[in-house]
Design an enzyme around this catalytic site. Structure first.
Site, PDB file in Angstrom:
ATOM      1  N   LYS A  71      -1.393   3.568   8.687  1.00  5.94           N
ATOM      2  CA  LYS A  71      -1.087   3.459   7.247  1.00  5.94           C
ATOM      3  C   LYS A  71      -1.620   4.642   6.437  1.00  5.94           C
ATOM      4  CE  LYS A  71      -0.016  -1.331   6.172  1.00  5.94           C
ATOM      5  NZ  LYS A  71      -0.177  -2.414   5.174  1.00  5.94           N
ATOM      6  N   GLU A  80       0.966   7.041   6.738  1.00  4.18           N
ATOM      7  CA  GLU A  80       2.171   6.604   6.012  1.00  4.18           C
ATOM      8  C   GLU A  80       2.060   6.992   4.540  1.00  4.18           C
ATOM      9  OE1 GLU A  80       3.471   2.530   6.546  1.00  4.18           O
ATOM     10  OE2 GLU A  80       2.529   2.431   8.506  1.00  4.18           O
ATOM     11  N   ILE A  91      16.497  -7.783   6.439  1.00  2.00           N
ATOM     12  CA  ILE A  91      17.522  -6.869   6.936  1.00  2.00           C
ATOM     13  C   ILE A  91      18.636  -6.817   5.904  1.00  2.00           C
ATOM     14  CG2 ILE A  91      19.287  -6.561   8.726  1.00  2.00           C
ATOM     15  CD1 ILE A  91      17.187  -7.775  10.680  1.00  2.00           C
ATOM     16  N   MET A 105      10.821  -6.932   4.106  1.00  3.10           N
ATOM     17  CA  MET A 105      11.010  -7.610   5.386  1.00  3.10           C
ATOM     18  C   MET A 105      12.349  -8.345   5.516  1.00  3.10           C
ATOM     19  SD  MET A 105       8.445  -6.495   6.887  1.00  3.10           S
ATOM     20  CE  MET A 105       8.385  -7.419   8.426  1.00  3.10           C
ATOM     21  N   HIS A 111       8.838   3.388   8.757  1.00  2.00           N
ATOM     22  CA  HIS A 111       8.621   2.570   9.953  1.00  2.00           C
ATOM     23  C   HIS A 111       7.327   3.035  10.629  1.00  2.00           C
ATOM     24  CE1 HIS A 111       9.615   0.045  13.339  1.00  2.00           C
ATOM     25  NE2 HIS A 111       9.282   1.038  14.125  1.00  2.00           N
ATOM     26  N   ASP A 159      16.276   0.440  11.885  1.00  3.23           N
ATOM     27  CA  ASP A 159      15.364   1.482  12.359  1.00  3.23           C
ATOM     28  C   ASP A 159      16.088   2.632  13.069  1.00  3.23           C
ATOM     29  OD1 ASP A 159      13.206   0.136  11.261  1.00  3.23           O
ATOM     30  OD2 ASP A 159      12.814  -1.001  13.079  1.00  3.23           O
ATOM     31  N   ASN A 175      13.557   4.350   4.356  1.00  9.42           N
ATOM     32  CA  ASN A 175      12.621   3.324   4.850  1.00  9.42           C
ATOM     33  C   ASN A 175      11.467   4.007   5.565  1.00  9.42           C
ATOM     34  OD1 ASN A 175      11.718   0.665   5.740  1.00  9.42           O
ATOM     35  ND2 ASN A 175      12.462   1.244   7.769  1.00  9.42           N
ATOM     36  N   THR A 220       0.834  -1.210   0.000  1.00 10.11           N
ATOM     37  CA  THR A 220       0.000   0.000   0.000  1.00 10.11           C
ATOM     38  C   THR A 220       0.867   1.258   0.000  1.00 10.11           C
ATOM     39  OG1 THR A 220      -0.266   0.089   2.412  1.00 10.11           O
ATOM     40  CG2 THR A 220      -1.904  -1.174   1.177  1.00 10.11           C
ATOM     41  N   ASN A 221       2.039   1.189   0.613  1.00 17.14           N
ATOM     42  CA  ASN A 221       2.952   2.342   0.535  1.00 17.14           C
ATOM     43  C   ASN A 221       3.505   2.493  -0.869  1.00 17.14           C
ATOM     44  OD1 ASN A 221       3.482   3.858   3.169  1.00 17.14           O
ATOM     45  ND2 ASN A 221       3.416   1.713   3.819  1.00 17.14           N
TER      46      ASN A 221
HETATM   47  C1  GRF Z   1       4.039  -0.529   6.734  1.00 13.46           C
HETATM   48  O1  GRF Z   1       3.329  -0.445   7.922  1.00 13.46           O
HETATM   49  C2  GRF Z   1       5.432   0.013   6.903  1.00 13.46           C
HETATM   50  O2  GRF Z   1       5.506   1.052   7.813  1.00 13.46           O
HETATM   51  C3  GRF Z   1       6.189  -1.185   7.390  1.00 13.46           C
HETATM   52  O3  GRF Z   1       5.640  -2.276   6.688  1.00 13.46           O
HETATM   53  C4  GRF Z   1       4.295  -1.983   6.322  1.00 13.46           C
HETATM   54  C5  GRF Z   1       4.163  -2.193   4.850  1.00 13.46           C
HETATM   55  O4  GRF Z   1       2.837  -2.113   4.416  1.00 13.46           O
HETATM   56  N1  GRF Z   1       7.607  -1.009   7.192  1.00 13.46           N
HETATM   57  P1  GRF Z   1       2.486  -2.052   2.870  1.00 13.46           P
HETATM   58  O5  GRF Z   1       3.082  -3.302   2.210  1.00 13.46           O
HETATM   59  O6  GRF Z   1       3.082  -0.793   2.298  1.00 13.46           O
HETATM   60  O7  GRF Z   1       0.996  -2.054   2.821  1.00 13.46           O
END
Ligand code: GRF
Length: 204
Positions: A172, A175, A93, A91, A110, A146, A108, A12-13
């Protein structure tokens, strides 16, 4: 600026970054050149495909070490002449070699107000701590997870009775505003990283 986005999931980001960079009214200086996922079949890849953006799956399972996986990702990004790398729900590192290669051009998002609640379970930590505000942070990536100079932050209220899911969804929505803003600040050189001390240099 050519941008590579690394994802592992729903994206979604990524969608927010796509919508921002492709909106002619926004006059964005950023252009997403490639989306790389370490997992196949995820919704984020479909989002990129729908937008006509090249995608690549590089499975970490196909590599013997973290470094070998990172090198493969780095090669693909450099092949596409990527100048800025955005982690968007990626996901894995990243190894010091990867972070060093893109330092100052690697960001990134967070889902907490850093330096509070680092790690993968930020919302759980926020609920357990009983904070009335949490939020989200876009920051430069450093070898330490982070950590790294902050570019944008939004404060988001925690409501009494919030579940993990409800809180995650609320954060979100913030975000999705914060990440495009941060990318644009970087693409326009309004912010950069002082690699001698790890602090942000602002040029607004
Ligand atoms: C988000 O909450 C972001 O902050 C974290 O992972 C999530 C990713 O969500 N790092 P999406 O895949 O962008 O919906």
């Amino acid at each position: 600026k050519r941008v590579g986005v690394l994802i592992s999931g729903s994206g979604t980001n990524l969608q927010a970054l796509i919508d921002h960079t492709l909106d002619p009214h926004k006059g964005s200086l950023a252009e997403i050149a490639i989306v790389i996922s370490n997992k196949e079949g995820v919704e984020g890849l479909k989002r990129a495909e729908r937008a006509g953006i090249p995608t690549k799956v590089i499975s970490h399972k196909a590599f013997p070490t973290r470094e070998a996986f990172d090198t493969a990702v780095m090669k693909e990004l450099d092949l596409m002449n990527v100048e800025i790398v955005c982690l968007a729900g990626f996901m894995r590192i990243l190894s010091p070699a990867f972070v060093t290669h893109y330092r100052g051009r690697l960001i990134n998002i967070h889902p907490a107000l850093l330096p509070s609640f680092k790690g993968a379970d930020a919302h759980q930590q926020a609920l357990e701590a009983g904070v009335r505000y949490t939020g989200c942070t876009v920051h430069f990536v450093e070898v330490e997870v982070d950590a790294g100079a902050i570019i944008t932050q939004e404060a988001v209220p925690v409501e009494i009775g919030d579940t993990l899911e409800v809180l995650q969804e609320r954060v979100k929505t913030y975000e999705h505003k914060s990440y495009p803003r941060a990318l644009e600040l970087l693409a326009r050189n309004k912010v950069s990283l002082d690699t001698s001390n790890g602090k942000a240099i602002w040029n607004l």
